[in-house]
Every structure is written in C-alpha cells, then in structure tokens.
Design a protein around this motif. Structure first.
Motif, PDB file in Angstrom:
ATOM      1  N   LEU A  74       0.828  -1.211   0.000  1.00  0.00           N
ATOM      2  CA  LEU A  74       0.000   0.000   0.000  1.00  0.00           C
ATOM      3  C   LEU A  74       0.860   1.258   0.000  1.00  0.00           C
ATOM      4  O   LEU A  74       0.587   2.216  -0.713  1.00  0.00           O
ATOM      5  N   LEU A  75       1.924   1.224   0.816  1.00  0.00           N
ATOM      6  CA  LEU A  75       2.827   2.378   0.897  1.00  0.00           C
ATOM      7  C   LEU A  75       3.471   2.649  -0.465  1.00  0.00           C
ATOM      8  O   LEU A  75       3.494   3.783  -0.951  1.00  0.00           O
ATOM      9  N   ARG A  76       3.959   1.583  -1.083  1.00  0.00           N
ATOM     10  CA  ARG A  76       4.725   1.761  -2.329  1.00  0.00           C
ATOM     11  C   ARG A  76       3.854   2.169  -3.506  1.00  0.00           C
ATOM     12  O   ARG A  76       4.339   2.709  -4.486  1.00  0.00           O
ATOM     13  N   LYS A  77       2.562   1.905  -3.390  1.00  0.00           N
ATOM     14  CA  LYS A  77       1.626   2.359  -4.415  1.00  0.00           C
ATOM     15  C   LYS A  77       1.692   3.885  -4.537  1.00  0.00           C
ATOM     16  O   LYS A  77       1.540   4.442  -5.606  1.00  0.00           O
ATOM     17  N   ASN A  78       1.944   4.523  -3.415  1.00  0.00           N
ATOM     18  CA  ASN A  78       1.975   5.992  -3.385  1.00  0.00           C
ATOM     19  C   ASN A  78       3.362   6.569  -3.613  1.00  0.00           C
ATOM     20  O   ASN A  78       3.546   7.770  -3.537  1.00  0.00           O
ATOM     21  N   ILE A  79       4.348   5.690  -3.794  1.00  0.00           N
ATOM     22  CA  ILE A  79       5.719   6.169  -3.950  1.00  0.00           C
ATOM     23  C   ILE A  79       6.281   5.701  -5.288  1.00  0.00           C
ATOM     24  O   ILE A  79       6.436   4.508  -5.527  1.00  0.00           O
ATOM     25  N   GLY A  80       6.586   6.660  -6.155  1.00  0.00           N
ATOM     26  CA  GLY A  80       7.251   6.327  -7.416  1.00  0.00           C
ATOM     27  C   GLY A  80       8.745   6.374  -7.189  1.00  0.00           C
ATOM     28  O   GLY A  80       9.234   7.134  -6.357  1.00  0.00           O
ATOM     29  N   MET A  81       9.476   5.532  -7.919  1.00  0.00           N
ATOM     30  CA  MET A  81      10.921   5.555  -7.735  1.00  0.00           C
ATOM     31  C   MET A  81      11.606   5.489  -9.094  1.00  0.00           C
ATOM     32  O   MET A  81      11.228   4.688  -9.950  1.00  0.00           O
ATOM     33  N   ILE A  82      12.594   6.344  -9.280  1.00  0.00           N
ATOM     34  CA  ILE A  82      13.398   6.237 -10.493  1.00  0.00           C
ATOM     35  C   ILE A  82      14.875   6.127 -10.110  1.00  0.00           C
ATOM     36  O   ILE A  82      15.282   6.579  -9.043  1.00  0.00           O
ATOM     37  N   PHE A  83      15.642   5.512 -11.010  1.00  0.00           N
ATOM     38  CA  PHE A  83      17.009   5.104 -10.687  1.00  0.00           C
ATOM     39  C   PHE A  83      18.000   5.615 -11.731  1.00  0.00           C
ATOM     40  O   PHE A  83      17.629   5.910 -12.864  1.00  0.00           O
ATOM     41  N   GLN A  84      19.259   5.594 -11.342  1.00  0.00           N
ATOM     42  CA  GLN A  84      20.333   5.958 -12.271  1.00  0.00           C
ATOM     43  C   GLN A  84      20.280   5.102 -13.539  1.00  0.00           C
ATOM     44  O   GLN A  84      20.465   5.586 -14.642  1.00  0.00           O
ATOM     45  N   GLN A  85      20.067   3.800 -13.335  1.00  0.00           N
ATOM     46  CA  GLN A  85      20.145   2.861 -14.472  1.00  0.00           C
ATOM     47  C   GLN A  85      18.803   2.619 -15.143  1.00  0.00           C
ATOM     48  O   GLN A  85      18.645   1.656 -15.887  1.00  0.00           O
ATOM     49  N   PHE A  86      17.815   3.457 -14.873  1.00  0.00           N
ATOM     50  CA  PHE A  86      16.488   3.450 -15.505  1.00  0.00           C
ATOM     51  C   PHE A  86      15.653   2.209 -15.169  1.00  0.00           C
ATOM     52  O   PHE A  86      14.467   2.296 -14.941  1.00  0.00           O
ATOM     53  N   HIS A  87      16.302   1.034 -15.194  1.00  0.00           N
ATOM     54  CA  HIS A  87      15.612  -0.223 -14.908  1.00  0.00           C
ATOM     55  C   HIS A  87      14.384  -0.457 -15.776  1.00  0.00           C
ATOM     56  O   HIS A  87      13.315  -0.821 -15.279  1.00  0.00           O
ATOM     57  N   LEU A  88      14.536  -0.228 -17.065  1.00  0.00           N
ATOM     58  CA  LEU A  88      13.451  -0.577 -17.991  1.00  0.00           C
ATOM     59  C   LEU A  88      13.636  -2.020 -18.453  1.00  0.00           C
ATOM     60  O   LEU A  88      14.745  -2.551 -18.364  1.00  0.00           O
ATOM     61  N   VAL A  89      12.563  -2.622 -18.937  1.00  0.00           N
ATOM     62  CA  VAL A  89      12.712  -3.931 -19.570  1.00  0.00           C
ATOM     63  C   VAL A  89      13.105  -3.657 -21.016  1.00  0.00           C
ATOM     64  O   VAL A  89      12.309  -3.163 -21.813  1.00  0.00           O
ATOM     65  N   LYS A  90      14.355  -3.967 -21.325  1.00  0.00           N
ATOM     66  CA  LYS A  90      14.969  -3.502 -22.583  1.00  0.00           C
ATOM     67  C   LYS A  90      14.229  -3.949 -23.840  1.00  0.00           C
ATOM     68  O   LYS A  90      14.086  -3.205 -24.787  1.00  0.00           O
ATOM     69  N   ARG A  91      13.777  -5.220 -23.826  1.00  0.00           N
ATOM     70  CA  ARG A  91      13.170  -5.766 -25.036  1.00  0.00           C
ATOM     71  C   ARG A  91      11.703  -5.385 -25.198  1.00  0.00           C
ATOM     72  O   ARG A  91      11.080  -5.679 -26.215  1.00  0.00           O
ATOM     73  N   MET A  92      11.146  -4.778 -24.180  1.00  0.00           N
ATOM     74  CA  MET A  92       9.732  -4.425 -24.254  1.00  0.00           C
ATOM     75  C   MET A  92       9.563  -3.033 -24.866  1.00  0.00           C
ATOM     76  O   MET A  92      10.470  -2.211 -24.830  1.00  0.00           O
ATOM     77  N   SER A  93       8.383  -2.793 -25.389  1.00  0.00           N
ATOM     78  CA  SER A  93       8.137  -1.474 -25.981  1.00  0.00           C
ATOM     79  C   SER A  93       8.067  -0.416 -24.885  1.00  0.00           C
ATOM     80  O   SER A  93       7.863  -0.719 -23.705  1.00  0.00           O
ATOM     81  N   VAL A  94       8.237   0.831 -25.315  1.00  0.00           N
ATOM     82  CA  VAL A  94       8.110   1.971 -24.410  1.00  0.00           C
ATOM     83  C   VAL A  94       6.726   1.935 -23.735  1.00  0.00           C
ATOM     84  O   VAL A  94       6.604   2.070 -22.516  1.00  0.00           O
ATOM     85  N   LEU A  95       5.688   1.717 -24.552  1.00  0.00           N
ATOM     86  CA  LEU A  95       4.317   1.692 -24.026  1.00  0.00           C
ATOM     87  C   LEU A  95       4.159   0.628 -22.933  1.00  0.00           C
ATOM     88  O   LEU A  95       3.632   0.903 -21.850  1.00  0.00           O
ATOM     89  N   ASP A  96       4.644  -0.579 -23.201  1.00  0.00           N
ATOM     90  CA  ASP A  96       4.500  -1.661 -22.227  1.00  0.00           C
ATOM     91  C   ASP A  96       5.306  -1.384 -20.957  1.00  0.00           C
ATOM     92  O   ASP A  96       4.873  -1.715 -19.855  1.00  0.00           O
ATOM     93  N   ASN A  97       6.476  -0.788 -21.130  1.00  0.00           N
ATOM     94  CA  ASN A  97       7.261  -0.429 -19.942  1.00  0.00           C
ATOM     95  C   ASN A  97       6.480   0.525 -19.046  1.00  0.00           C
ATOM     96  O   ASN A  97       6.451   0.359 -17.828  1.00  0.00           O
ATOM     97  N   VAL A  98       5.852   1.515 -19.659  1.00  0.00           N
ATOM     98  CA  VAL A  98       5.114   2.496 -18.853  1.00  0.00           C
ATOM     99  C   VAL A  98       3.880   1.849 -18.226  1.00  0.00           C
ATOM    100  O   VAL A  98       3.568   2.066 -17.060  1.00  0.00           O
ATOM    101  N   LEU A  99       3.205   0.999 -19.018  1.00  0.00           N
ATOM    102  CA  LEU A  99       2.027   0.292 -18.490  1.00  0.00           C
ATOM    103  C   LEU A  99       2.357  -0.492 -17.218  1.00  0.00           C
ATOM    104  O   LEU A  99       1.536  -0.611 -16.308  1.00  0.00           O
ATOM    105  N   CYS A 100       3.597  -0.996 -17.163  1.00  0.00           N
ATOM    106  CA  CYS A 100       4.018  -1.780 -15.990  1.00  0.00           C
ATOM    107  C   CYS A 100       3.858  -0.982 -14.693  1.00  0.00           C
ATOM    108  O   CYS A 100       3.674  -1.560 -13.627  1.00  0.00           O
TER     109      CYS A 100
END
Ligand SMILES: Nc1ncnc2c1ncn2[C@@H]1O[C@H](COP(=O)(O)OP(=O)(O)O)[C@@H](O)[C@H]1O
Ligand SMILES: [Mg+2]
Length: 263
Positions: A74-100
């Motif tokens: 519940l706490l983390r639902k309210n907390i967004g986090m971004i990182f130096q290394q982005f931590h995207l799923v490389k092979r997935m589309s931009v849209l799907d990454n954001v949907l995650c």
C-alpha cells in the motif's frame, strides 16, 4: 509528509546512517546531496521500506514504514521511484514499460495475463505525452537514448499516480545537457502533479540549480539542511572537502536560514 526520527542503519559493523532526523513536507523538492558512499541511496530505500532501519522510525503521511508485506504494498503504491540505471525492460516497448507502472493497480491474475484496462492505457499515453515520448511508444526501450529512457522511467513512475517521487541519482549516467533537461522535467512535474520529490545527487551545481532545499549527507549524517538560495557553490564544496568546515557550517546555520527552508 516524510518523517525520519533518530534513524540509524547498519550493515554489519558499518554504520551507514547515523541518527538521521529529517522532515520533508508535502510539495517540497529536496535534493539529498553527498559524495559516493554517504548513505543517500540507503536513506531513500528506508523511506519506501526497501531497507529496514536498524534504529529509529520512518513514517510517510503519518503511517509507519513497516515490514508488513501488505502495508508495504500500500505504501509503495503511493511512492514512485526512479534510478540511475532506468531499470526498464529492454526488449519491451516503451508503451508496455510504462504500463508496468500500473501493475500495482491491476490484480495479480490480470497482471499475469496483462489485462490492463482502458484507464491504464489512457494514463500511459497521457504521461508519455507529458515526457515528450508519445511518438516513440512502439519503439523498443533499448532503442532509445539514455535521456529518453529516463523519461520513460519517469512516465512509468507517474502512471502509478504517486504522491511522492524518489529519484536516486537520476542523471548520473547522462551528459550535462540531458541531465539538466531531466531535472527540469522533474521540477515541472513536481509542480503540475503536486508531488513531493526527493532527488539524490552528487553534483553540487545541479543541487543548487534544481533543489529548493538541499540536505547535505556525509558519512551517514546530515551535515547541512538549508534553502538552496542561501548556500553558495563554494560553501557546498567546502562542506565536502574540508571536514573542519562541516561542523563549523552546522553551528553557523542561522535561525533565519532554518526558517527559510520551510518558506
Ligand atoms: N546492501 C548493502 N550491504 C552492505 N553494505 C551496503 C549495502 N548497501 C550499501 N552499503 C554500504 O553503505 C554505504 C552507503 O551506501 P549508499 O547508501 O549506497 O551510499 P550513496 O548512495 O550515498 O553512494 C556504503 O559504504 C555501501 O558500501
Ligand atoms: Mg547511491
């Protein structure tokens, strides 16, 4: 509001955070500044419960950060986090990454089958527009530049509809021009979305330019806490280069400076 009271954190024998007392109000933009190893990442991770404090307490919006899994979710639902290394799923589309970023809202079953709802897509497109990447929605994440990938990561954190955004060295892997554009975007988003934003940085010039309030961390301790307008780059350099000046600066902080932080 984030409240840290007498927080200490040890890893084995090493005291990584030492008696941290820090209050961050809603809608603040705070830069947590310090050299590598100061404890910046650990401090951020204590706020969203990724690390458990060894002593003291942390609360977000009046709720204690616990180790209880359900409460943490519940706490983390309210907390967004971004990182130096982005931590995207490389092979997935931009849209799907954001949907995650919406997974916290879909049930476990529907997330397994990727059953997103119309609102999930609407929010995704809305925030991709906001970070200037709606045209890249079908590109693979790893086709984008570093700055673009960080924008995707920002959009992913925003679809979560957080109240608080924690950014851990978000521009450490980017060239200066791109770094500036990302920090400008975070400042803009903070105002438009009425977020509380905490950004860790090790660059003093960027801290001064984008932080309204700078909290200096060194050796796990807060060594400065003031409005960015009230401290010069030279003074910031001195904070970290000359240990004698650290204590001097602490003592010389006037009440006016302390009040200005919250203005
Ligand atoms: N999971 C861990 N286990 C052991 N030591 C850690 C761990 N995470 C961080 N540390 C140590 O804590 C200190 C502070 O680390 P960190 O919070 O990452 O600092 P910063 O983000 O300011 O560079 C470092 O000495 C680091 O080696
Ligand atoms: Mg770090």
């Amino acid at each position: 509001m984030i409240q840290m009271t007498d927080v200490s954190k040890n890893f084995g024998q090493e005291k990584v955070l030492n008696q941290i007392n820090l209050t961050i109000s809603d809608n603040e933009l705070v830069v947590l500044l310090g050299p590598s190893g100061a404890g910046k990442s650990t401090l951020l991770r204590c706020i969203n419960g990724l690390e458990r404090v060894s002593a003291g307490s942390v609360s977000v919006d009046g709720k204690q950060v616990t180790t209880n899994k359900k409460e943490l979710r519940l706490l983390r639902k309210n907390i967004g986090m971004i990182f130096q290394q982005f931590h995207l799923v490389k092979r997935m589309s931009v849209l799907d990454n954001v949907l995650c970023g919406r997974l916290a809202y879909t049930g476990t079953l529907s997330s397994i089958f990727k059953r997103f709802e119309r609102r999930d897509y609407e929010l995704t497109l809305h925030y991709l527009e906001k970070v200037g990447l709606v045209d890249k929605r079908n590109a693979r994440a790893d086709e984008l530049s570093g700055g673009q990938q960080q924008r995707v990561a920002i959009a992913r954190s925003l679809v979560q509809e957080p109240k608080l955004l924690l950014a851990d060295e978000p521009v450490a892997s980017l060239d200066p021009k791109t770094a500036n554009s990302i920090l400008e975007l975070l400042s803009l988003i903070k105002n438009e979305e009425k977020l509380t934003v905490v950004i860790t940085l090790h660059q003093m010039d960027l801290a001064k330019k984008y932080g309204k309030r700078i909290v200096g961390l060194n050796n796990g301790q807060i060594v400065a806490d003031m409005a960015a307008d009230l401290i010069s780059i030279d003074e910031l350099y001195q904070l970290y280069e000359d240990q004698a000046l650290i204590s001097q600066k602490q003592f010389s902080m006037s009440d006016q400076e302390k009040v200005a932080i919250h203005a």
